[in-house]
Design an enzyme around this catalytic site. Structure first.
Site, PDB file in Angstrom:
ATOM      1  N   LYS A 174      29.511  -8.237 -14.407  1.00  0.00           N
ATOM      2  CA  LYS A 174      29.753  -6.934 -15.052  1.00  0.00           C
ATOM      3  C   LYS A 174      31.236  -6.619 -14.968  1.00  0.00           C
ATOM      4  CE  LYS A 174      27.424  -3.504 -16.956  1.00  0.00           C
ATOM      5  NZ  LYS A 174      26.220  -3.637 -17.799  1.00  0.00           N
ATOM      6  N   ASN A 198      21.399   4.935 -28.247  1.00  0.00           N
ATOM      7  CA  ASN A 198      21.074   3.589 -28.744  1.00  0.00           C
ATOM      8  C   ASN A 198      19.682   3.157 -28.276  1.00  0.00           C
ATOM      9  OD1 ASN A 198      20.979   0.515 -28.227  1.00  0.00           O
ATOM     10  ND2 ASN A 198      22.617   0.733 -29.715  1.00  0.00           N
TER      11      ASN A 198
HETATM   12  P1  NAD Z   1      23.918   6.126 -25.434  1.00  0.00           P
HETATM   13  O1  NAD Z   1      25.245   6.583 -24.995  1.00  0.00           O
HETATM   14  O2  NAD Z   1      23.759   5.521 -26.770  1.00  0.00           O
HETATM   15  O3  NAD Z   1      22.858   7.314 -25.360  1.00  0.00           O
HETATM   16  C1  NAD Z   1      22.714   8.118 -24.248  1.00  0.00           C
HETATM   17  C2  NAD Z   1      21.745   9.229 -24.583  1.00  0.00           C
HETATM   18  O4  NAD Z   1      21.600  10.018 -23.421  1.00  0.00           O
HETATM   19  C3  NAD Z   1      22.185  10.169 -25.681  1.00  0.00           C
HETATM   20  O5  NAD Z   1      21.081  10.466 -26.505  1.00  0.00           O
HETATM   21  C4  NAD Z   1      22.537  11.430 -24.932  1.00  0.00           C
HETATM   22  O6  NAD Z   1      22.334  12.601 -25.702  1.00  0.00           O
HETATM   23  C5  NAD Z   1      21.532  11.349 -23.839  1.00  0.00           C
HETATM   24  N1  NAD Z   1      21.783  12.246 -22.741  1.00  0.00           N
HETATM   25  C6  NAD Z   1      22.943  12.572 -22.154  1.00  0.00           C
HETATM   26  N2  NAD Z   1      22.713  13.526 -21.226  1.00  0.00           N
HETATM   27  C7  NAD Z   1      21.391  13.760 -21.243  1.00  0.00           C
HETATM   28  C8  NAD Z   1      20.539  14.641 -20.535  1.00  0.00           C
HETATM   29  N3  NAD Z   1      21.030  15.452 -19.613  1.00  0.00           N
HETATM   30  N4  NAD Z   1      19.222  14.631 -20.813  1.00  0.00           N
HETATM   31  C9  NAD Z   1      18.715  13.806 -21.757  1.00  0.00           C
HETATM   32  N5  NAD Z   1      19.463  12.972 -22.451  1.00  0.00           N
HETATM   33  C10 NAD Z   1      20.785  12.953 -22.205  1.00  0.00           C
HETATM   34  O7  NAD Z   1      23.419   5.141 -24.267  1.00  0.00           O
HETATM   35  P2  NAD Z   1      22.350   3.979 -24.397  1.00  0.00           P
HETATM   36  O8  NAD Z   1      23.032   2.732 -24.835  1.00  0.00           O
HETATM   37  O9  NAD Z   1      21.170   4.488 -25.139  1.00  0.00           O
HETATM   38  O10 NAD Z   1      21.980   3.745 -22.866  1.00  0.00           O
HETATM   39  C11 NAD Z   1      21.033   4.549 -22.182  1.00  0.00           C
HETATM   40  C12 NAD Z   1      20.678   3.871 -20.868  1.00  0.00           C
HETATM   41  O11 NAD Z   1      20.141   2.574 -21.111  1.00  0.00           O
HETATM   42  C13 NAD Z   1      21.829   3.655 -19.895  1.00  0.00           C
HETATM   43  O12 NAD Z   1      21.308   3.733 -18.586  1.00  0.00           O
HETATM   44  C14 NAD Z   1      22.247   2.217 -20.162  1.00  0.00           C
HETATM   45  O13 NAD Z   1      22.906   1.648 -19.049  1.00  0.00           O
HETATM   46  C15 NAD Z   1      20.868   1.612 -20.378  1.00  0.00           C
HETATM   47  N6  NAD Z   1      20.904   0.340 -21.102  1.00  0.00           N
HETATM   48  C16 NAD Z   1      21.443   0.260 -22.356  1.00  0.00           C
HETATM   49  C17 NAD Z   1      21.432  -0.966 -23.023  1.00  0.00           C
HETATM   50  C18 NAD Z   1      21.956  -1.080 -24.426  1.00  0.00           C
HETATM   51  O14 NAD Z   1      21.856  -2.173 -25.017  1.00  0.00           O
HETATM   52  N7  NAD Z   1      22.442  -0.018 -25.055  1.00  0.00           N
HETATM   53  C19 NAD Z   1      20.911  -2.105 -22.394  1.00  0.00           C
HETATM   54  C20 NAD Z   1      20.350  -1.986 -21.115  1.00  0.00           C
HETATM   55  C21 NAD Z   1      20.357  -0.750 -20.493  1.00  0.00           C
END
Ligand code: NAD
Length: 367
Positions: A78, A186
């Protein structure tokens, strides 16, 4: 605490820790290569103002387990850059990512392959490989560079598959199962889309402005439209509005935390009423909280099993596969690993994360 062990090291890693200071911006950046047993270290570049070496090390370890469980020939790694892109211009963000790519050159491809993570996207991956001088130095690149960007929804697709397998294992029909999803970024968006397509009933979804609830189910296209026009899912008409935190306490069949870490904790663990939790976000709760929930008969699919779709997509891109092959690979790999973990945990009466780590550790034994 269970999550603070890593910098001491153990039999798995870390194998390399690289840190470098950008003097112009006063910015530290870290690469932790946790374990190279199965192949080059794979893990995204996180760009957040407060990222620390320990946080990067924990995430690198999670990647070691995730890649081993998904049975792909990548090790765990990472990167983190302590930089707030909101306070800088796009040109400055590009300068930082390209400076980091230059610093990482000695590690690239053989020991580390980059990818997107928080605040980095296909744009930064294109900038990264331009300096690295090799397209294989990063995945999650734009389609124009032969990439399979994470914006295709690979992670959410895998989580939806994990939810289907978990429901079947629990004896629950996914068709019309009531689902709540925390987050509509996402991951959350695509979990919603793919579970709706499987006829599950998404009764609640949240973002940073709050949650919406309708026991008859929410319509995916209308939630997307509400978010687009009103900036939040709470702009959705004809649904009850809730404080965001309430989503965790709903009486649903499947709860999918898909946004923030530590959202289920000492304060709300006793209020959780769902039957199944599929961890979309990384570390949505600490391990002792997971164990409390499992002791109450709640089925938990841990993050390192459920959200591997993104890295499986990375592997597909690395192999030069197209979109269709990528989704097929995610389907096969996630179904196999979720089934294996749940079956073994059930048979041996163990916690699911403990079981997942045991399965991964067997693959990580050094010859
Ligand atoms: P993102 O930035 O696209 O979306 C984050 C979301 O969280 C947004 O909808 C935002 O409005 C919401 N959010 C923020 N504060 C909030 C709250 N208080 N209550 C509810 N929702 C809230 O991020 P992402 O890529 O969707 O990632 C989300 C999680 O998944 C993270 O933990 C990330 O590490 C994990 N993850 C992502 C991927 C990937 O491919 N994108 C892969 C593995 C794990």
């Amino acid at each position: 605490m269970e999550n603070d062990i890593l910098l001491k090291g153990d039999s798995l890693g870390p194998e390399y820790i690289f840190k470098t200071l950008n003097h112009k911006y006063g910015t530290w950046a870290y690469l932790v290569i946790d374990n190279l047993t199965l192949g080059p270290g794979k893990g995204g570049i996180r760009m957040t103002p407060n990222v620390t070496e320990n946080e990067v090390a924990r995430l690198a370890r999670a990647m070691t387990y995730k890649n081993a469980l998904a049975d792909i020939p990548f090790g765990g790694a990472k990167s983190g850059i302590a930089f707030d892109p909101k306070n800088h211009t796009p040109a400055e963000k590009q300068e930082i990512i390209q400076w980091f790519a230059y610093q990482l050159k000695p590690f690239l491809i053989k020991h580390y392959i980059a990818g997107p993570d928080v605040n980095t996207t296909e744009i930064e991956m294109a900038q990264f490989v331009a300096v690295a001088g090799n397209q294989k130095a990063a995945t999650g690149k734009p389609k124009s560079l032969g990439g399979l960007p994470h914006e295709l929804g690979s992670t959410g697709y895998g989580i939806a598959e994990a939810a289907k397998i978990a429901a079947k294992f629990f004896g629950l029909n996914i068709k019309s199962a009531a689902v709540a999803i925390e987050g509509f970024g996402n991951v959350g968006t695509f979990v919603f889309k793919f579970l709706s397509e499987a006829d599950a009933k998404i009764v609640s979804v949240s973002d940073s402005s709050g949650a919406i609830y309708d026991s008859n189910g929410l319509n995916y296209e209308e939630v997307v439209a509400a978010k687009k026009s009103g900036g939040s899912v709470t702009a959705y008409k004809n649904a009850q509005k809730l404080i965001g935190q309430k989503i965790f306490e709903l009486d649903v069949d499947i709860l999918i935390p898909a946004a923030l870490p530590d959202v289920i904790n000492e304060n709300n663990v006793n209020d959780i009423k769902t039957k199944i939790i599929v961890e979309g976000a990384n570390i949505p709760m600490r391990e002792h909280i997971e164990r409390q929930l499992e002791d109450r008969g709640i089925l938990v699919v841990p993050d390192i099993v459920a959200n591997a779709g993104g890295v499986i997509s990375s592997y597909a891109e690395h192999c030069g596969y197209g979109e269709k092959e990528m989704f097929k690979l995610i389907n096969e790999k996630i179904s196999t690993s979720v089934q294996k973990v749940l079956e073994k945990a059930g048979k041996e009466n163990k916690y699911s994360r403990e079981t997942a780590k045991e399965i991964a550790a067997l693959k990580l034994l050094k010859p």
